[in-house]
Design a protein around this motif. Structure first.
Motif, mmCIF file in Angstrom:
data_model
loop_
_atom_site.group_PDB
_atom_site.id
_atom_site.type_symbol
_atom_site.label_atom_id
_atom_site.label_comp_id
_atom_site.label_asym_id
_atom_site.label_seq_id
_atom_site.Cartn_x
_atom_site.Cartn_y
_atom_site.Cartn_z
ATOM 1 N N THR A 173 1.458 -4.020 0.954
ATOM 2 C CA THR A 173 2.208 -3.147 0.303
ATOM 3 C C THR A 173 2.706 -2.341 0.832
ATOM 4 N N ALA A 179 0.164 -10.992 1.438
ATOM 5 C CA ALA A 179 1.071 -9.828 0.869
ATOM 6 C C ALA A 179 0.696 -8.469 1.456
ATOM 7 N N ASP A 218 -4.720 -3.556 -4.864
ATOM 8 C CA ASP A 218 -3.651 -4.045 -5.462
ATOM 9 C C ASP A 218 -3.546 -5.620 -5.842
ATOM 10 N N TYR A 277 7.001 2.622 -3.862
ATOM 11 C CA TYR A 277 6.351 1.444 -3.301
ATOM 12 C C TYR A 277 7.020 0.211 -3.519
ATOM 13 N N SER A 278 6.712 -0.824 -2.879
ATOM 14 C CA SER A 278 6.977 -2.310 -2.534
ATOM 15 C C SER A 278 5.962 -3.218 -2.399
ATOM 16 N N VAL A 279 5.880 -4.305 -2.654
ATOM 17 C CA VAL A 279 4.943 -5.325 -2.350
ATOM 18 C C VAL A 279 5.860 -6.500 -1.760
ATOM 19 N N SER A 320 5.590 -10.269 0.243
ATOM 20 C CA SER A 320 4.487 -11.449 0.021
ATOM 21 C C SER A 320 5.032 -12.823 0.629
ATOM 22 N N TYR A 324 -2.402 -5.820 1.129
ATOM 23 C CA TYR A 324 -2.406 -6.000 -0.374
ATOM 24 C C TYR A 324 -4.044 -5.891 -0.742
ATOM 25 N N GLN A 340 8.338 -8.810 -3.929
ATOM 26 C CA GLN A 340 7.878 -9.306 -5.202
ATOM 27 C C GLN A 340 8.226 -8.006 -6.198
ATOM 28 N N ASP A 399 2.594 -12.612 -7.950
ATOM 29 C CA ASP A 399 1.606 -11.597 -8.545
ATOM 30 C C ASP A 399 1.354 -11.747 -10.094
#
Length: 209
Positions: free
Chosen positions: A100, A98, A82, A187-189, A191, A154, A63, A197
């Motif tokens: 993180t 999702a 998040d 940081y990365s998300v 999903s 998440y 994401q 998001d």
């Protein structure tokens, strides 16, 4: 812009092995604008991607990605998630949609502000207990050394803690923003592909007229 020689050396050294992974991720990236962040994500690819493919059922999309810099003198963050549950009114616990990912860019010791997590707070019942002020298990603090990753649902309740480090920290990269005990963390998300998001990122650009 000057990039640290050691960092470039690491990136160049690993380029042959990560190029196929970079190509694989490039078709999935949403909102990732930092080339250095993308390279780091790819270098760590094997550490987390098999886990994500299993828990997200082979439907993994990046994401967004960014950098959090926790400077000395910072205060504890407020507890937060998040993202929320997809359908909060449901009593049924839905599977994760999702995750993180945290990648510390320096050794993350307690005095530098480790993240804290309420384990199990991604579950409806535990999250509700927290909101109502009920007694739950105390939060868990997670540190890490270079090469470690922290991957979490998440929806879990967490926060960054105060950085009380005042000593000058040496780092492999020698970046100026690491001096004075700063704690940088990528940081990365990730999903499922259908998820977008809208909590952290709105539908319109801040540059839109």
């Amino acid at each position: 812009m000057r990039f640290p020689v050691v960092v470039l050396g690491v990136l160049i050294y690993g380029m042959a092995s990560i190029l196929p992974k970079l190509k694989h991720l490039s078709s999935q990236v949403r909102g990732c604008r930092c080339l250095l962040s993308t390279y780091i994500i790819c270098i760590y690819f094997d550490k987390y991607h098999k886990i994500l493919e299993e828990v997200l059922e082979n439907d993994v999309t990046l994401q967004y990605s960014g950098l959090v810099l926790n400077l000395p003198g910072s205060q504890n963050q407020d507890w937060h998630k998040d993202g929320d549950h997809l359908f909060p009114a449901l009593s049924t616990q839905l599977p994760p949609h999702a995750f993180t990912l945290f990648i510390p860019l320096v050794p993350m010791t307690p005095d530098m502000g480790q993240p804290e997590f309420f384990i199990g707070s991604h579950e409806n019942a535990v999250a509700k207990s927290l909101e109502e002020g009920a007694t739950v298990d105390p939060p868990v603090s997670l540190g890490g050394k270079l090469g470690d990753i922290i991957l979490f649902d998440y929806r879990i309740v967490h926060r960054g803690t105060a950085n009380s480090n005042t000593a000058i920290k040496e780092s492999l990269t020698k970046m100026k923003w690491l001096e004075g005990g700063g704690r940088p963390m990528l940081y990365s998300v990730f999903s499922k592909s259908w998820f977008k998001d809208t909590k952290n990122f709105g539908a319109s650009s801040i540059f839109a007229s």
